[in-house]
Structures are given as C-alpha cells and as structure tokens.
Design a protein around this motif. Structure first.
Motif, PDB file in Angstrom:
ATOM      1  N   HIS A 145     -32.664 -12.712  19.629  1.00  0.00           N
ATOM      2  CA  HIS A 145     -32.939 -14.114  19.347  1.00  0.00           C
ATOM      3  C   HIS A 145     -32.770 -14.959  20.617  1.00  0.00           C
ATOM      4  O   HIS A 145     -31.984 -14.602  21.505  1.00  0.00           O
ATOM      5  N   PRO A 146     -33.457 -16.080  20.698  1.00  0.00           N
ATOM      6  CA  PRO A 146     -33.304 -16.972  21.863  1.00  0.00           C
ATOM      7  C   PRO A 146     -31.854 -17.442  22.006  1.00  0.00           C
ATOM      8  O   PRO A 146     -31.197 -17.767  21.013  1.00  0.00           O
ATOM      9  N   ALA A 147     -31.377 -17.463  23.230  1.00  0.00           N
ATOM     10  CA  ALA A 147     -30.009 -17.902  23.487  1.00  0.00           C
ATOM     11  C   ALA A 147     -29.880 -19.421  23.412  1.00  0.00           C
ATOM     12  O   ALA A 147     -28.775 -19.944  23.265  1.00  0.00           O
ATOM     13  N   PHE A 148     -30.999 -20.124  23.551  1.00  0.00           N
ATOM     14  CA  PHE A 148     -31.016 -21.590  23.462  1.00  0.00           C
ATOM     15  C   PHE A 148     -32.024 -22.012  22.408  1.00  0.00           C
ATOM     16  O   PHE A 148     -33.061 -21.359  22.226  1.00  0.00           O
ATOM     17  N   SER A 149     -31.738 -23.097  21.734  1.00  0.00           N
ATOM     18  CA  SER A 149     -32.647 -23.590  20.698  1.00  0.00           C
ATOM     19  C   SER A 149     -33.411 -24.832  21.130  1.00  0.00           C
ATOM     20  O   SER A 149     -34.207 -25.368  20.353  1.00  0.00           O
ATOM     21  N   GLU A 187     -36.336 -26.624  23.131  1.00  0.00           N
ATOM     22  CA  GLU A 187     -37.655 -26.151  23.543  1.00  0.00           C
ATOM     23  C   GLU A 187     -37.913 -26.441  25.011  1.00  0.00           C
ATOM     24  O   GLU A 187     -37.523 -27.483  25.545  1.00  0.00           O
ATOM     25  N   GLY A 188     -38.579 -25.485  25.665  1.00  0.00           N
ATOM     26  CA  GLY A 188     -39.092 -25.708  27.008  1.00  0.00           C
ATOM     27  C   GLY A 188     -38.083 -25.646  28.116  1.00  0.00           C
ATOM     28  O   GLY A 188     -38.392 -26.020  29.251  1.00  0.00           O
ATOM     29  N   GLN A 189     -36.869 -25.158  27.849  1.00  0.00           N
ATOM     30  CA  GLN A 189     -35.847 -25.131  28.886  1.00  0.00           C
ATOM     31  C   GLN A 189     -35.436 -23.705  29.248  1.00  0.00           C
ATOM     32  O   GLN A 189     -35.419 -23.345  30.413  1.00  0.00           O
ATOM     33  N   HIS A 190     -35.065 -22.913  28.278  1.00  0.00           N
ATOM     34  CA  HIS A 190     -34.637 -21.540  28.523  1.00  0.00           C
ATOM     35  C   HIS A 190     -35.352 -20.628  27.520  1.00  0.00           C
ATOM     36  O   HIS A 190     -35.328 -20.891  26.324  1.00  0.00           O
ATOM     37  N   ASP A 191     -35.961 -19.551  28.018  1.00  0.00           N
ATOM     38  CA  ASP A 191     -36.644 -18.643  27.115  1.00  0.00           C
ATOM     39  C   ASP A 191     -35.974 -17.277  27.051  1.00  0.00           C
ATOM     40  O   ASP A 191     -36.515 -16.337  26.473  1.00  0.00           O
ATOM     41  N   LEU A 192     -34.781 -17.127  27.638  1.00  0.00           N
ATOM     42  CA  LEU A 192     -34.112 -15.835  27.604  1.00  0.00           C
ATOM     43  C   LEU A 192     -33.449 -15.604  26.257  1.00  0.00           C
ATOM     44  O   LEU A 192     -33.102 -16.542  25.531  1.00  0.00           O
ATOM     45  N   THR A 193     -33.239 -14.334  25.936  1.00  0.00           N
ATOM     46  CA  THR A 193     -32.598 -13.967  24.679  1.00  0.00           C
ATOM     47  C   THR A 193     -31.088 -13.824  24.884  1.00  0.00           C
ATOM     48  O   THR A 193     -30.588 -13.838  26.014  1.00  0.00           O
ATOM     49  N   ILE A 194     -30.395 -13.656  23.772  1.00  0.00           N
ATOM     50  CA  ILE A 194     -28.949 -13.435  23.851  1.00  0.00           C
ATOM     51  C   ILE A 194     -28.664 -12.160  24.641  1.00  0.00           C
ATOM     52  O   ILE A 194     -27.768 -12.130  25.497  1.00  0.00           O
ATOM     53  N   ASP A 195     -29.421 -11.108  24.367  1.00  0.00           N
ATOM     54  CA  ASP A 195     -29.238  -9.853  25.114  1.00  0.00           C
ATOM     55  C   ASP A 195     -29.440 -10.075  26.611  1.00  0.00           C
ATOM     56  O   ASP A 195     -28.655  -9.572  27.431  1.00  0.00           O
TER      57      ASP A 195
END
Length: 596
Positions: free
Chosen positions: A421-425, A427-435
């Motif tokens: 799942h995305p680590a940030f909710s 929009e448009g700032q961070h697209d990395l996942t929790i992993d």
C-alpha cells in the motif's frame, strides 16, 4: 529559580553624595521610614519592615517595566518611517508622564514626626540602574514625577507620601544591570544627613508553558498563498469546534512563521488579594533583518509591550521555534516555579546568538537548558520535543518525536500484509509503498541518527528535571534529508521558496544539520488547553479507511487525556520546512506567581 544572591543596599549606596540640605541641628536623630511591598502581599504596611533592605528569592519588593501603550499613542509600523529602535522606545515609560499608574509598584514614605519647617529632602533610586527607575508621588488625583534632584517640603515629609515606582526598561544583560535597585529617602538634619532605604527589583520577562491555557492564538496574514488562506480557515474552524472563544488573530506580515519571529511572555508583580499585576511582552527574535518583527508593534497596547533583544543576522536557529519552556518543577534540590527555557545549539558556533542567550540568562527566573539541534536542517527544538499538561504528580509530561514508534506503525501494516500500500495518502507527493519506504537503507540510517539524537536530548532533559520514563510520551514520527540542505543549482531557486508564498529574501543562515520531518511532525502543534491539541494532518497510509499514522499519534496523546484535532498544513507549512506550531503563536494564562 536563580534569584539566589541577596541584594544588600549597603553595597549599592557606596559613593552616594552626603549632605544636600541645610536645616537646623536637631537634638534627636530623625526617624525616617520608607516601605515597599517587601513581603509580596500586594499591600504596603508595617508587615513590610523586616528585611526590607535586602532582596532575595523569597522576599523583596518587585516593580514592572512599564512598556505598554495604554493610550495607543505610539505609531504603527505602516504609519511611520521610524526605526525599529525608535518604535520600541515609544511606550508608557517614555519621558516623565504617568501614563499607566495602574502598573506602578506601591511605596509609602511614613510620616516623619518632629520635623522642622525648614527641612527638606528627596526620594530617589540610587546605585546601579538608578537611571532606569521612575518615581512618582500621588497628589490628589494625579501622579507627579519626582526627579532625583527634586526637593520635598517639610509639610510633604511630615504628612507622609504615597509613591509609585516603575522601570523604563526590562533587564537585558545581568553584567550591565541585574534589575536590582535601592529606593532611598534622605533628609538633612542641620548638616547631618539621615536616610532610609528599601530594596526593589524589576520583574523578569517570563515565557509561557503549555500547562497554561491559550487565551489568544495568532497566525500571519495569508498573502497570496491559497494554501495558507485555507490553513487559516481550517485553523479557525477547528478552534471554533473546540470551543475556543476568540477568533484567530492575524499578524500583518507575509512571513509564514508566526512562532519564529516572536515569543510571547509577561512580567508580573504582586497585587492586592493575592492577585498579580501583569504586563504582557512580545519578544522579537534576534533577527533584526527579519522585517516581520516590526509587525509586533501593531500588537502593542494597554498592558502589552514589545522588546527587541538584538542579533545581527538571519540565522534560522535564532528563530523562536528554537525556544520552548519546561513547566514549573522541583529537582536536584532546586525549585523552578516559573519553569525553565530551552533552546538548541545549532552546532556552527553562530546560534543561538549571544544576545539571545544573554537576555534569557539575565531574567534568572527560568534558568536555560541547552539542547543539541545541530543535526536538524532548521535546528529548532520544537521539531522533536514539547511539554504537555497531564494529571500526574508533576502536572506535565515530556512528549518527544519517536522514530521507533513511527517505524512500528509501518512495520505493523507490513506484517499484516499491507506492505504494497502507498506509504502516504496525500496525492502527488510520494508514490512509494510501505515496503519501499522500509527498504530504503539511507532513510533508515538517517532515522537511526535522529533516534539517537532525540534520545541524547531527552537524557539531558531527564537529568535536569528528574522526569522518568513513565513521564515521557513517545509520539510516532520520522525524519528525512531536507531538500534545501543540498545546495541548489547555480541560479536556481531554493526548493523551500514556492512562487506563491511571500518570503523574506534576506540571506538566511542554516545550521550544519540536514534532517527535517518526513511525515508532518505531530509534536509541532498548538496545545490549546489541558484536553485539546491541534496537530498537523499526518497523511500516512490508509488501510480499510483508517489513516494509520494519524490514528497512532492520536492514541499517543490520548494516553495523557488529550484529544487531537488535525489541520492540513502540507502545502502551507510542511513542504517549506515547518508545521502548525511554526505557523502559529499564542498568549496564555499567567498561572501561579513566579515569586512563590
């Protein structure tokens, strides 16, 4: 409390001129008696006789620097081309007029018996700092200024006098003047001068702490930033929902950081009935090129003054986000009834500025504690520590930004199968996942450095205050390398200066550190009162409709009975180096008397 030394009037009177008035010789020595509120009950009477010539932590008369603007006669910055120093010089203690006698310290000259009609005398401050003290005599309904050279008639002296005393300025440098002064009455008895003295001292400028409820909340003017306009709207709505009676008050500057260019404090002295006479003080940060500081003179008025404390550059660590207050406590055999200030060492030899250190040390009542902020790009203590009211024996706890707690929120989500799942909710700032976030070795190294530095600072605070681990609230949070800690390309604009936000273009000095908040720093918010706290929205991962980081932060504050309220500051403050606390400021209730 550092008022440990005793001010003795004998040492202050060395070199004072002797006989001044010629009267007929007397067979008996005149009995002179001048009294002030030595026992600090707000009333001047015979109970103030004992120990009146000495000033100590427990006994001695207190007076105020009368620096408000009761009649609002002083010009506003936008209405004048007066310099900063000229603006500061305009206040109720300017000149010889009694503009605010309600803030006078009461003094009485007791009637003098058997005084010849030819006698005369004087009442004046003597010793170091005497030129900073004003003395007034009450005649009918008016207060008349009493210059050091003015003579008092035998009729005045025989009848006794009601006096009022104030100071023209606050204490700024204890090496120059520690605020102590002696008030002396002298009468010549046919060539032999008789005198009596009483010791007084100017009240220290004290800073608020978070056990004191907010009474006024401030934010800067929004300017052209739509994000900041929305922040003000959301902040106002949240305060209204909490039940805060007053609207957000706007400081007329486009500088985004209301916490940084001003710290609100106060001076207090005893009043009748166990009360306090209070003058509030807006203290300008030691950043004289920071033009936002001039806006403080808009706030000056009855019972509210402005103090500038110097400085010579625009170092970020001299901002007052790098200044907080430990609430009152006793530890290590010492008591601090007004608490203690804390500020951070930026580690570059420049900040905190000498003028800032000198000023807060000179107040003596809130003995400063120095922390290490050299690892942070902005180098402010409010990025990782705060003090919260609590229903424990101490009355408060230390809250810290805790990296392990922040990582645990993400690792628990990962263990539960949500690592993709995305680590940030947002929009448009961070697209990395929790992993991906947890697998970033460089990010993990930086957060381990931050963890160690936070723990080292916590150890300093625990040693100084006696706080134990069960009085520490660990609030989830993470750090990252600040974009602006890396030199921008030649000719490029530093990334922390978005085009829609007005920002001072003076040369700004940062410390050697590189770390800043990753998720918005939850400890960087507004403590409204015992049970309500406004924090920045966290924008953490959302799982099954729950924003995990925000939920974990709220659960942490709930442990001490505090409800959290979230305000979105991502674009208004977070992406440009700060949070809710950085963008706001507050005046607070006064609380217990500092002299008790």
């Amino acid at each position: 409390m550092r008022f440990s030394k005793v001010v003795r009037t004998k040492s202050l009177l060395c070199g004072v001129a002797g006989a001044m008035f010629a009267i007929a010789p007397q067979a008996q020595a005149l009995e002179l008696e001048i009294l002030a509120d030595t026992n600090r009950d707000g009333v001047v009477d015979t109970a103030d006789r004992d120990g009146k010539t000495q000033w100590s932590e427990d006994r001695g008369a207190i007076l105020l620097a009368n620096i408000g603007d009761t009649a609002r006669r002083c010009p506003k910055p936008a209405q004048t081309d007066l310099s900063d120093d000229e603006l500061e010089a305009c206040n109720d203690a300017q000149g010889e007029a009694a503009r605010a006698p309600e803030y006078f310290a009461p003094v009485r000259l007791m009637p003098i018996a058997d005084l010849p009609q030819a006698a005369s005398g004087r009442i004046a401050a003597v010793g170091a700092g005497a030129e900073k003290i004003r003395v007034f005599v009450k005649r009918g309904a008016s207060w008349d200024y009493l210059a050091p050279s003015d003579r008092l008639s035998a009729a005045d002296l025989s009848a006794g006098l009601q006096l009022g005393v104030d100071a023209r300025d606050v204490v700024r440098d204890a090496a120059m003047w520690d605020g102590g002064v002696t008030l002396e009455v002298s009468v010549d008895d046919g060539g032999q001068t008789h005198s009596d003295q009483v010791a007084m001292r100017v009240a220290p400028v004290l800073l608020h702490n978070h056990t004191q409820k907010a009474t006024r909340i401030f934010a800067p003017e929004s300017g052209r930033s739509k994000a900041h306009q929305q922040f003000i709207t959301d902040l106002s709505a949240t305060l209204s929902e909490i039940g805060f009676a007053e609207p957000v008050e706007i400081i007329h500057t486009f500088d985004n950081w209301a916490q940084d260019f001003v710290e609100f404090g106060y001076m207090a002295m005893p009043a009748t009935g166990g009360g306090q006479k209070v003058i509030r003080v807006a203290i300008r940060s030691p950043q004289p090129t920071r033009s936002a500081g001039r806006a403080l003179f808009d706030l000056r008025g009855p019972g509210v003054g402005v103090v500038q404390i110097g400085g010579d550059n625009y170092h970020q660590a001299d901002s007052f986000g790098n200044l907080e207050t430990v609430p009152p406590y006793e530890a290590n055999g010492r008591r601090y009834p007004a608490g203690r200030v804390i500020y951070g060492d930026a580690g570059d030899g420049l900040a905190p500025h000498h003028d800032m250190v000198t000023f807060f040390e000179a107040q003596e009542a809130q003995d400063p504690i120095l922390l290490d902020t050299s690892w942070l790009a902005i180098a402010h203590v409010d990025e990782f520590v705060q003090f919260l009211p609590a229903d424990n024996a101490r009355g408060w706890v230390i809250a810290i930004k805790d990296v392990p707690a922040g990582l645990e929120v993400l690792r628990e989500a990962q263990r539960n199968g949500f690592g993709g799942h995305p680590a940030f909710s947002i929009e448009g700032q961070h697209d990395l996942t929790i992993d991906e976030l947890l697998a970033d070795e460089d990010l993990m190294r930086k957060n381990e450095l931050a963890r160690r530095r936070v723990e080292l600072n916590l150890a300093i605070l625990m040693a100084e205050t006696g706080v134990t681990e069960d009085e520490v609230l660990r609030v989830p949070g993470l750090f990252q390398t600040a974009d602006f800690a890396v030199e921008p390309e030649e000719g490029g604009e530093p990334p922390m200066l978005p085009p829609d936000l007005d920002w001072p273009r003076e040369e700004i000095v940062y410390g050697p550190g590189t770390l800043i908040a990753y998720y918005p720093a939850a400890v960087n918010g507004v403590v409204v009162d015992r049970h309500n706290y406004i924090m920045p929205a966290q924008w953490g991962p959302v799982i099954d409709g729950v924003e995990l980081m925000g939920e974990a932060v709220s659960a942490a504050y709930a442990k001490v009975g505090i409800k959290t309220w979230s305000v979105d500051d991502w674009y208004s403050h977070h992406v440009v180096g700060g949070e809710v606390h950085c963008g706001t400021n507050a005046m607070r209730t006064i609380g217990n008397a500092w002299w008790r």
